[in-house]
Design an enzyme around this catalytic site. Structure first.
Site, PDB file in Angstrom:
ATOM      1  N   LYS A 165     -17.424  74.635 136.212  1.00  0.00           N
ATOM      2  CA  LYS A 165     -16.025  73.779 136.077  1.00  0.00           C
ATOM      3  C   LYS A 165     -14.997  75.019 135.918  1.00  0.00           C
ATOM      4  CE  LYS A 165     -17.131  71.967 132.067  1.00  0.00           C
ATOM      5  NZ  LYS A 165     -16.780  71.035 130.893  1.00  0.00           N
ATOM      6  N   LYS A 195     -25.293  73.071 136.144  1.00  0.00           N
ATOM      7  CA  LYS A 195     -25.214  71.695 136.788  1.00  0.00           C
ATOM      8  C   LYS A 195     -23.856  71.890 137.078  1.00  0.00           C
ATOM      9  CE  LYS A 195     -23.935  68.558 133.138  1.00  0.00           C
ATOM     10  NZ  LYS A 195     -22.466  68.133 133.641  1.00  0.00           N
ATOM     11  N   ASP A 225     -20.013  70.083 137.231  1.00  0.00           N
ATOM     12  CA  ASP A 225     -19.633  69.274 136.153  1.00  0.00           C
ATOM     13  C   ASP A 225     -19.287  67.895 136.929  1.00  0.00           C
ATOM     14  OD1 ASP A 225     -18.353  68.981 133.773  1.00  0.00           O
ATOM     15  OD2 ASP A 225     -16.292  69.471 134.348  1.00  0.00           O
ATOM     16  N   HIS A 229     -25.840  61.051 133.519  1.00  0.00           N
ATOM     17  CA  HIS A 229     -24.630  61.422 133.077  1.00  0.00           C
ATOM     18  C   HIS A 229     -23.684  60.013 132.656  1.00  0.00           C
ATOM     19  CE1 HIS A 229     -20.443  62.715 132.164  1.00  0.00           C
ATOM     20  NE2 HIS A 229     -21.065  64.046 132.085  1.00  0.00           N
TER      21      HIS A 229
END
Lengths: 386, 386
Positions: free
Chosen positions: A151, A176, A178, A267
């Site tokens: 990010k 990962k 974002d 998520h």
């Protein structure tokens, strides 16, 4: 109202008698709660007023059945309602439809827990990797796994890949995207995934570790599977998906696809209200634990207590419990508490979760200065000393 | 923290300056509401603490921007927050992610309204039929359209098709699967759709009317499109989908598919909490009106006020408003209030909605006795006399 003998006979020939159970928490006084329980039985199946359903198999077996009812607290009641597995056996979409479809529009009904029998679980292969598979893939037998997010949104693929490289050098297990980094013109999926996968691979060759780059494949329905396959081709080692945005079945599809064969992390974006709506919705452990696992997530992200979100410690412990409690033969999965976590909170998390969790630290790894590799090493060092 | 010149230049080359706006209702005192507005700007984009975002284009253009802030009632504030269209331009999934992704987990933030500029709307073709197209297809120029649901779950395809025939003989415009009737073993999709389509077609030949059978294609992600195409082949005249179960993008996919070319009705199952959660979620008009229309629904089902659900008259009027207010060049769609409606409530509904709505009467058409054709004719007669 009457229905034909043919219809009744046909139904009889298909019903095996197996039922799944949903535990609902109902808010209100006892009379209201009892009425709500009776209403759920109709609303979630026949959607017909009870007095219009004639005696017969539909009334006896298709309409939900209140199996138990009792107090669960002040102004709170718990009803165990069973449904024929055949009403919801086809897929997760229809299962959710029977569990909490129309009644999602009615206040004061909350899904607390599911009890899914073999005949229903048979339709789900669940997580492909689970805890054990993910540990093996990453070569991390004992300690909590580590995960960070690339990010912020707005960076170029090159800049994002640079971050990925530095985190991998520092030994973060799962690096990962974002969840907001998707397929924007300034950071398109194809270029980002290719560069990040290459960056993590290069770092792995230097460190001898097995970090993975996790690509966010959340997006258009007709592209999710293709994106996941492409991510695999490009070298991504895992996938991120937001099931409340894509539909829960997308998770199942990714987990079952042999051509993909990558761990998937779920998520919670967009679906938060389902858990946080108090007297409505679906209880945290069921939503983030049971359902994500049923659909095939290998890890489930949720906001940890004490971070920048609102979950309580009890809710978080409940989720973690649901990731590993018995659910047919489905593998246990990793809870991945995140949301404003800092390295300093590691000891407390070990205390609460044991070692089987994914320590998800995002911006917290940027806090100690611009050397992301050093920050990552510090986190890993801290974990290994514990 | 610093990011490279290359990344900044690349971002600059892609940002056109166009922004979309989301109006949020924030509950709490003013200081808290102001803090929430500032937090939304970060949480929905960079997911980074504000103090870690260095000066530059990400801070200026990617981070959301509070464009307006004011009181909206006791303990309630309204913030207009704008986001660069490029953050969410790729698809509806990412648009929802930016509008209400992570903040869905934070209490007291409610999406009230969207303001979507041309650059964002350009990605959406919206409803294929809309009000005008649906009226033309059904041959009903003036009065409200009528719709009923085939139910209850548990009936055989033959029995369901018999109902469809009788409703079509009685002149009901849209004869839809109940949303819980999907692909159960006792009433499989293929057989049901074939028989219902044939039954409605047969009735149309007798009456000279143009009733349509609407097939429920809600189901597995990898089957929705194929089911819709198959339904079309089998003679279904319209489709039903539950976007909160399948993901909103499924709606877009059905609406855009030229090979399908059928009207689509959106059903609210499973997503109710999003609207009913009070200080969280998405306001009724935006959820059931704007978003369903944006994704391509030609009609949107929601529970009417005074039925067996909990929506207020004001909320329902708001939804109906959003189905036809200006939304780029997207066609107006039909509100389809249902949920415990009876023929007797028709006058009131005409008064509230005018003539452009779909009168959705389910079990209410069974209440007056077993002659479904007579019951349907009575409803149509009543409508035509008004």
């Amino acid at each position: 109202m009457e229905w034909s003998r043919e219809s009744e006979d046909r139904l009889a020939s298909f019903l095996g008698g197996e039922r799944f159970r949903v535990w609902y928490l109902l808010s209100g006084d006892e009379a209201r709660a009892r009425a709500m329980a009776a209403d759920i039985c109709l609303e979630q199946t026949v959607e017909f007023p009870g007095d219009l359903v004639p005696p017969g198999l539909i009334k006896d077996a298709i309409v939900g059945r209140v199996e138990s009812f009792g107090a669960a607290g002040p102004g709170l009641f718990r009803a165990g309602i069973s449904f024929a597995v055949e009403t919801a056996q086809s897929d997760i979409v229809q299962l959710l439809n029977v569990i909490y479809g129309n009644i999602s529009i009615k206040p004061d009904i909350r899904v607390e827990r599911l009890e899914l029998p073999a005949g229903l679980l048979a339709g789900y292969s669940g997580p492909r990797f689970g805890r054990e598979g993910l540990r093996k893939l990453l070569g991390v037998p004992g300690r909590p796994l580590t995960c960070t997010a690339l990010k912020p949104m707005g960076l170029s693929p090159g800049e994002i890949a640079g971050q990925a490289y530095r985190f991998a050098l520092g030994g973060i297990d799962i690096i990962k995207d974002d969840h907001g980094i998707q397929d924007q013109v300034f950071c398109p999926f194809e270029e980002r995934v290719a560069r990040c996968a290459e960056a993590v691979d290069r770092a792995n060759r230097e460190t001898g570790l097995r970090s993975v780059y996790m690509a966010n494949v959340t997006g258009r329905m007709d592209r999710i599977q293709a994106s996941a396959r492409r991510a695999k081709e490009l070298g991504a080692g895992a996938l991120l998906l937001c099931p409340s945005l894509t539909g829960f079945d997308a998770l199942r599809l990714l987990a079952e696809d042999r051509a993909i064969d990558l761990p998937v992390m779920a998520h919670p974006s967009f679906g938060g209200v389902m858990a946080t709506s108090g007297t409505s919705g679906i209880a945290h452990p069921t939503l983030y634990g049971t359902l994500m696992r049923l659909c095939g997530a290998d890890a489930t992200v949720y906001p940890n207590f004490g971070g920048r979100f609102s979950f309580t410690k009890e809710e978080c412990v409940g989720i973690a419990g649901a990731t590993s409690e018995r659910l047919g033969s489905l593998k246990p999965i990793f809870p991945a508490p995140g949301g404003g976590m800092t390295p300093e909170r590691t000891a407390e998390m070990l205390d609460v979760y044991g070692k089987d969790f994914i320590l998800l630290v995002g911006a917290g790894l940027h806090r100690n200065g611009p050397d992301l590799t050093a920050n990552a090493r510090q986190l890993l060092g801290m974990l290994e000393r514990m």
